[in-house]
Design a protein around this motif. Structure first.
Motif, PDB file in Angstrom:
ATOM      1  N   SER A 428      14.148  -1.947  29.377  1.00 58.15           N
ATOM      2  CA  SER A 428      14.057  -0.797  28.480  1.00 58.15           C
ATOM      3  C   SER A 428      14.443   0.498  29.178  1.00 58.15           C
ATOM      4  O   SER A 428      15.134   1.349  28.599  1.00 58.15           O
ATOM      5  CB  SER A 428      12.636  -0.684  27.928  1.00 58.15           C
ATOM      6  OG  SER A 428      12.243  -1.876  27.280  1.00 58.15           O
ATOM      7  N   MET A 453      19.530   0.773  18.941  1.00 53.24           N
ATOM      8  CA  MET A 453      18.454  -0.202  18.822  1.00 53.24           C
ATOM      9  C   MET A 453      18.489  -1.123  20.032  1.00 53.24           C
ATOM     10  O   MET A 453      19.488  -1.196  20.745  1.00 53.24           O
ATOM     11  CB  MET A 453      18.586  -1.030  17.546  1.00 53.24           C
ATOM     12  CG  MET A 453      19.896  -1.762  17.400  1.00 53.24           C
ATOM     13  SD  MET A 453      19.827  -3.160  16.250  1.00 53.24           S
ATOM     14  CE  MET A 453      18.961  -4.388  17.238  1.00 53.24           C
ATOM     15  N   THR A 454      17.379  -1.825  20.260  1.00 55.21           N
ATOM     16  CA  THR A 454      17.327  -2.845  21.302  1.00 55.21           C
ATOM     17  C   THR A 454      16.699  -4.110  20.728  1.00 55.21           C
ATOM     18  O   THR A 454      15.894  -4.055  19.782  1.00 55.21           O
ATOM     19  CB  THR A 454      16.505  -2.402  22.527  1.00 55.21           C
ATOM     20  OG1 THR A 454      15.110  -2.457  22.215  1.00 55.21           O
ATOM     21  CG2 THR A 454      16.883  -0.996  22.973  1.00 55.21           C
ATOM     22  N   TYR A 476       6.710  -5.747  17.744  1.00 57.81           N
ATOM     23  CA  TYR A 476       7.160  -4.359  17.725  1.00 57.81           C
ATOM     24  C   TYR A 476       5.972  -3.480  18.084  1.00 57.81           C
ATOM     25  O   TYR A 476       4.829  -3.956  18.187  1.00 57.81           O
ATOM     26  CB  TYR A 476       7.717  -3.974  16.351  1.00 57.81           C
ATOM     27  CG  TYR A 476       6.703  -4.075  15.235  1.00 57.81           C
ATOM     28  CD1 TYR A 476       6.035  -2.950  14.768  1.00 57.81           C
ATOM     29  CD2 TYR A 476       6.398  -5.308  14.660  1.00 57.81           C
ATOM     30  CE1 TYR A 476       5.093  -3.044  13.763  1.00 57.81           C
ATOM     31  CE2 TYR A 476       5.449  -5.416  13.654  1.00 57.81           C
ATOM     32  CZ  TYR A 476       4.800  -4.288  13.210  1.00 57.81           C
ATOM     33  OH  TYR A 476       3.853  -4.384  12.224  1.00 57.81           O
ATOM     34  N   SER A 494      11.023  -0.026  13.634  1.00 58.40           N
ATOM     35  CA  SER A 494      11.018  -1.252  14.443  1.00 58.40           C
ATOM     36  C   SER A 494      10.415  -2.414  13.664  1.00 58.40           C
ATOM     37  O   SER A 494      10.842  -3.562  13.820  1.00 58.40           O
ATOM     38  CB  SER A 494      10.236  -1.027  15.739  1.00 58.40           C
ATOM     39  OG  SER A 494      10.846  -0.050  16.547  1.00 58.40           O
ATOM     40  N   GLU A 529       8.683  -4.025  26.330  1.00 57.91           N
ATOM     41  CA  GLU A 529      10.041  -4.084  25.776  1.00 57.91           C
ATOM     42  C   GLU A 529      10.135  -3.511  24.369  1.00 57.91           C
ATOM     43  O   GLU A 529      11.238  -3.298  23.857  1.00 57.91           O
ATOM     44  CB  GLU A 529      10.548  -5.529  25.785  1.00 57.91           C
ATOM     45  CG  GLU A 529      10.806  -6.067  27.174  1.00 57.91           C
ATOM     46  CD  GLU A 529      11.071  -7.562  27.160  1.00 57.91           C
ATOM     47  OE1 GLU A 529      12.230  -7.962  26.949  1.00 57.91           O
ATOM     48  OE2 GLU A 529      10.107  -8.333  27.351  1.00 57.91           O
ATOM     49  N   THR A 530       8.995  -3.261  23.729  1.00 57.43           N
ATOM     50  CA  THR A 530       9.013  -2.625  22.411  1.00 57.43           C
ATOM     51  C   THR A 530       8.346  -1.247  22.427  1.00 57.43           C
ATOM     52  O   THR A 530       8.549  -0.467  21.500  1.00 57.43           O
ATOM     53  CB  THR A 530       8.301  -3.513  21.368  1.00 57.43           C
ATOM     54  OG1 THR A 530       6.977  -3.824  21.840  1.00 57.43           O
ATOM     55  CG2 THR A 530       9.067  -4.808  21.153  1.00 57.43           C
ATOM     56  N   PRO A 533      11.380   1.539  24.773  1.00 51.10           N
ATOM     57  CA  PRO A 533      12.685   1.993  24.279  1.00 51.10           C
ATOM     58  C   PRO A 533      12.576   3.236  23.390  1.00 51.10           C
ATOM     59  O   PRO A 533      11.645   3.378  22.596  1.00 51.10           O
ATOM     60  CB  PRO A 533      13.208   0.791  23.490  1.00 51.10           C
ATOM     61  CG  PRO A 533      12.549  -0.387  24.124  1.00 51.10           C
ATOM     62  CD  PRO A 533      11.174   0.103  24.484  1.00 51.10           C
ATOM     63  N   SER A 537      13.180  -1.094  18.229  1.00 52.11           N
ATOM     64  CA  SER A 537      13.273  -2.219  19.155  1.00 52.11           C
ATOM     65  C   SER A 537      12.378  -3.355  18.696  1.00 52.11           C
ATOM     66  O   SER A 537      11.387  -3.141  17.990  1.00 52.11           O
ATOM     67  CB  SER A 537      12.876  -1.777  20.567  1.00 52.11           C
ATOM     68  OG  SER A 537      11.589  -1.187  20.549  1.00 52.11           O
TER      69      SER A 537
END
Length: 650
Positions: A428, A453-454, A476, A494, A529-530, A533, A537
């Motif tokens: 991220s 976005m990721t 998310y 998300s 990871e959410t 970002p 994501s």
């Protein structure tokens, strides 16, 4: 008023209080029963419950707050209407006539319907007029078609879960996940992402970045104005008016074969720049690699972003299939590796195997030349006195980020103390650093690449003791940064992305294979990871690598294709909704391909049939791309064909 009347009035008041208390208790019990018995065919969300409720008798309003598990399910306008109707029917009078409001996941359930599926959209979680201006980071000019209703100009960050990391407490390199059913998650998830999902997004026009090495080529050749892999050559051509000179910023140089922690190879060398001009160009730089073995090699370029950098730097890649031209926006992304494409190259140093940067531009300014990298290579970051011993594509994102010139806090928040957590965070944080200063991440400093976005694809969706499918899980985060992304958009965007991806997977897999693909929950939880970002994501836990029933599907190439296409379609629809634009889904591959000798000498006619996509009404082919290669060479850039046949001269 006499005593009897006063006594009677007191009794009536007491009876009213008892009656009110009884109504509250009955309402509570009915609500508890409703949620305890609630089940949905949409998803396996587990047991639901009542968290609390509020009644305002004066305003005739009943607010119901469900447990978090109730919010794990997908909501549509249709099932929201059913939930309200059934819940009202279960309530006692007169509460069943009150205005009913049901909350889950911090919102009214009608507000949890994704914008793409709603009549009245929630503008707080849309980009709307917020859009990146100017040229994309990289554009393939040689592509024989234009994309007007796909992902052209959209920048997407995507990664395949884990990779091999150094475990500080054990002083050894290890896989992050166990070895099960012929694989480990560190290897397995990229078999979806690299050969299927990334190309599908790129074919739709997107610029796709991944913070892990995408090239499975074990060889690596570096060509640079400072240092070159043995046998390779860097060349500059100029005239009296247009001359190459050093920039005032450092550039890449490969001084060592292996690198210690917190060492940046993008500060060891110099970079070169030259003023631009219109056609025809009079100056250029050449990077000619000495390829160790014939094969496919990813091509990465690097440069420095300068005050006068142009957004249409012209790169030519000479490869076995011909010449492919790219325009690179050097006003962003300076000081790191920038992926152009993957091409076939012959062994050795050849005039038809090179990269050329021209000073031709439609803009007045400068172009910058630094290093060019061919191939993914082997891991070269030393940890605990040793390198991983595996190709770079098998390593975690932490080590790729260091090789790509990321600042130390980006790839090692722990300052070298915990590579495992560093790797998770680096995915991220690398994207945030690259996107810092862009319209979607204006609050951070960075390289101004406008990522929108990721998505991280994992395969750890849980396990079961029986042989039933575990299926897909989505994650998310909304409870961070006051519920907003760095652009000011609501973090519930998300959830929209997560819901759309899971809905698409359940529909597409079930339809394609005649199996009811299991959909698990949507978790609103605090995952790095959410959470980290700056843009919408999600984590997609596609299936369970711990479950044999799931892995029987997971190793099926047709299943991988279906998953890749489904995720691509959901991303397309999500970003189209975010910007309020129309979209067209790329058609399915053709079938019944045949070849026959042509009517004229030395010609052959190819013909095929289109494949109908009953799930996507827009996915109707208007034309086809035919790619050609000679012998064992590489494929060319393709030719656009409108008919169901094409005649070639051989």
């Amino acid at each position: 008023m006499n005593k009897f009347a006063i006594f009677l009035l007191g009794c009536l008041c007491l009876a009213g209080a008892v009656s009110g208390q009884s109504l509250e208790q009955t309402t509570e019990q009915r609500l508890k029963d409703f949620f305890a018995n609630y089940e949905t065919s949409y998803a396996r969300i587990g047991k639901c419950g009542l968290e609390r409720f509020e009644v305002e008798h004066e305003k005739k309003v009943l607010r119901v707050y469900a447990s978090p598990t109730f919010g794990y399910q997908p909501f549509t306008e249709e099932n929201v209407s059913v939930i309200y109707r059934l819940l009202k029917q279960s309530l006692p009078g007169p509460v069943n006539y009150y205005t009913l409001q049901v909350y889950a996941d911090g919102k009214l359930i009608e507000d949890l319907v994704p914008n793409a599926y709603r009549k009245k959209q929630d503008k707080t979680r849309l980009y709307g007029k917020l859009d990146a201006k100017g040229n994309p980071w990289v554009t393939n000019v040689s592509r024989p078609y234009e994309i007007s209703r796909g992902l052209e100009g959209r920048h997407i960050a995507l990664w395949q879960s884990h990779g091999k990391v150094y475990r500080n407490e054990r002083n050894e390199w290890r896989w992050q996940r166990p070895r099960l059913f012929c694989t480990t998650e560190d290897l397995f998830t990229q078999s979806f992402v690299v050969p299927y999902l990334i190309p599908m997004l790129e074919n739709a026009g997107a610029v796709v970045f991944t913070p892990r090495e995408r090239d499975w080529q074990r060889h690596e050749v570096i060509v640079d104005n400072n240092t070159c892999t043995k046998g390779s050559h860097y060349l500059e051509v100029e005239d009296k008016k247009y001359r190459w000179q050093d920039t005032d910023k450092p550039g890449f140089a490969q001084k060592y074969q292996q690198y210690p922690d917190n060492y940046n190879p993008f500060t060891d060398g110099t970079a070169r720049f030259i003023p631009t001009q219109g056609q025809p160009e009079k100056a250029f730089a050449e990077w000619i690699p000495d390829i160790p073995e014939k094969g496919k090699y990813a091509v990465y370029v690097s440069y420095q972003t300068l005050p006068e950098s142009v957004s249409d730097a012209k790169y030519l890649v000479f490869h076995n299939g011909g010449v492919t031209e790219f325009k690179v926006n050097q006003q962003m992304g300076g000081g790191t590796w920038v992926y152009l494409g993957t091409f076939e190259f012959d062994k050795g140093r050849n005039d038809y195997g090179m990269v050329v940067l021209s000073n031709e531009s439609s803009q007045k300014g400068v172009v910058c030349a630094d290093a060019v990298r061919f191939g993914g290579g082997m891991g070269n970051i030393v940890r605990g006195g040793q390198v991983s011993g595996v190709p770079r594509y098998l390593e975690g994102a932490r080590y790729w980020a260091q090789w790509a010139g990321m600042p130390y806090p980006v790839y090692s928040k722990s300052e070298g103390k915990n590579d495992y957590t560093d790797d998770i965070n680096a995915r991220s944080l690398t994207v945030n650093y690259l996107s810092g200063g862009s319209v979607y991440n204006p609050t951070e400093e960075g390289l101004k690449v406008p990522f929108e976005m990721t998505l991280g694809l994992h395969s750890d969706a849980g396990f079961k003791t029986d042989d039933e499918l575990v299926g897909s899980l989505g994650i998310y985060t909304t409870d961070f940064n006051d519920g907003k992304l760095n652009s000011g958009v609501s973090r519930y965007a998300s959830r929209d992305l997560t819901d759309m991806v899971l809905t698409g997977l359940q529909r597409d897999i079930s339809s394609r294979f005649g199996v009811q693909w299991a959909r698990r929950s949507m978790w609103n939880r605090n995952y790095s990871e959410t959470r980290l970002p700056a843009v919408p994501s999600m984590i997609l836990e596609l299936l369970s690598h711990q479950n044999f029933a799931d892995m029987k599907w997971g190793h099926n190439p047709d299943f991988k294709f279906t998953v890749g296409r489904s995720v691509y379609k959901s991303v397309l629809k999500f970003l189209s909704t975010m910007h309020g634009t129309d979209y067209v889904v790329q058609p399915l591959p053709v079938n019944h391909f045949a070849i026959r000798e042509g009517k004229k000498k030395n010609t052959f006619t190819l013909n095929w049939n289109p494949v109908e996509d009953v799930m996507e009404p827009t996915a109707k082919p208007q034309g086809y791309i035919v790619y050609t290669r000679i012998g064992y060479g590489g494929f060319d850039n393709g030719v656009y064909v409108r008919k169901l046949e094409y005649t070639v001269k051989v």
